[in-house]
Motif scaffolding. Sequence first.
Motif, short mmCIF file in Angstrom:
data_model
loop_
_atom_site.label_atom_id
_atom_site.label_comp_id
_atom_site.label_asym_id
_atom_site.label_seq_id
_atom_site.Cartn_x
_atom_site.Cartn_y
_atom_site.Cartn_z
N ILE A 87 11.14 50.60 73.99
CA ILE A 87 12.55 50.57 74.36
C ILE A 87 12.87 51.34 75.63
O ILE A 87 13.85 51.03 76.32
N ALA A 88 12.06 52.33 75.99
CA ALA A 88 12.36 53.14 77.18
C ALA A 88 12.48 52.31 78.45
O ALA A 88 13.48 52.44 79.18
N PRO A 89 11.51 51.44 78.79
CA PRO A 89 11.66 50.68 80.03
C PRO A 89 12.81 49.67 79.96
O PRO A 89 13.41 49.36 80.99
N LEU A 90 13.13 49.21 78.78
CA LEU A 90 14.24 48.26 78.65
C LEU A 90 15.58 48.98 78.78
O LEU A 90 16.42 48.60 79.59
N GLY A 94 18.96 48.87 81.63
CA GLY A 94 20.19 48.22 81.20
C GLY A 94 20.05 47.11 80.17
O GLY A 94 20.99 46.34 79.96
N ILE A 95 18.91 47.02 79.50
CA ILE A 95 18.73 45.99 78.48
C ILE A 95 18.92 46.63 77.10
O ILE A 95 18.18 47.53 76.72
N GLY A 96 19.90 46.13 76.37
CA GLY A 96 20.16 46.61 75.03
C GLY A 96 19.11 46.07 74.07
O GLY A 96 18.61 44.95 74.23
N VAL A 97 18.79 46.87 73.07
CA VAL A 97 17.74 46.52 72.11
C VAL A 97 18.23 46.81 70.70
O VAL A 97 18.85 47.84 70.45
N PHE A 98 17.95 45.91 69.78
CA PHE A 98 18.19 46.12 68.36
C PHE A 98 16.81 46.13 67.71
O PHE A 98 16.07 45.16 67.84
N VAL A 99 16.44 47.21 67.05
CA VAL A 99 15.09 47.38 66.53
C VAL A 99 15.09 47.32 65.00
O VAL A 99 15.92 47.96 64.35
N VAL A 100 14.14 46.56 64.46
CA VAL A 100 13.89 46.52 63.02
C VAL A 100 12.40 46.78 62.83
O VAL A 100 11.57 46.06 63.38
N CYS A 101 12.09 47.82 62.09
CA CYS A 101 10.69 48.14 61.83
C CYS A 101 10.31 47.69 60.44
O CYS A 101 11.08 47.84 59.49
N THR A 102 9.10 47.15 60.33
CA THR A 102 8.55 46.76 59.05
C THR A 102 7.29 47.60 58.81
O THR A 102 6.89 48.38 59.68
N PHE A 103 6.66 47.42 57.69
CA PHE A 103 5.46 48.19 57.38
C PHE A 103 4.38 47.96 58.43
O PHE A 103 3.70 48.89 58.85
N ASP A 104 4.23 46.72 58.88
CA ASP A 104 3.15 46.37 59.79
C ASP A 104 3.54 46.27 61.26
O ASP A 104 2.67 46.03 62.10
N GLY A 105 4.79 46.41 61.59
CA GLY A 105 5.12 46.27 63.01
C GLY A 105 6.59 46.47 63.32
O GLY A 105 7.42 46.67 62.45
N GLU A 106 6.87 46.38 64.60
CA GLU A 106 8.22 46.55 65.12
C GLU A 106 8.71 45.20 65.63
O GLU A 106 7.97 44.45 66.24
N HIS A 107 9.99 44.95 65.39
CA HIS A 107 10.65 43.76 65.89
C HIS A 107 11.76 44.25 66.82
O HIS A 107 12.61 45.04 66.41
N LEU A 108 11.73 43.79 68.06
CA LEU A 108 12.76 44.15 69.03
C LEU A 108 13.58 42.91 69.33
O LEU A 108 13.03 41.90 69.77
#
Length: 131
Positions: A87-90, A94-108
Amino acid sequence: MRKASLSLKLRFVPGQYAVARLAADSTIPDWASGPGFHAIVRADDELTIVCSADVVPDEVEAEREWACLRTVGPFAFQAAGVVLTLIAPLSSNGIGVFVVCTFDGEHLLIKEGDRRKAVELLVANGHQFVT
């Protein structure tokens, strides 16, 4: 631009997504199930559902037109800095991010209109896209 200390593999999850908000006491609707990526989070003051945009009824309050990126593992469950390195470079560009983490990975989730710029920024930071 400084490259991230973690180099992650990413892929786009097919489809276009929505982030819907329902009342806290809502039951989970039937349209929030089925194949593909879904996330359901209940908080004290709302029920949030992330799912394919085409199943969310028009009358439901939702942010639509999101693309979904997913990390491709494996990597250690307790690995530090995974979300930050994505998320840092985004965010800093100026790029907004909505993050959902699961047991096996991240969804951006990023707005569909930011897809090209997000890919450029993530690749410039040492991440790679796979199919």
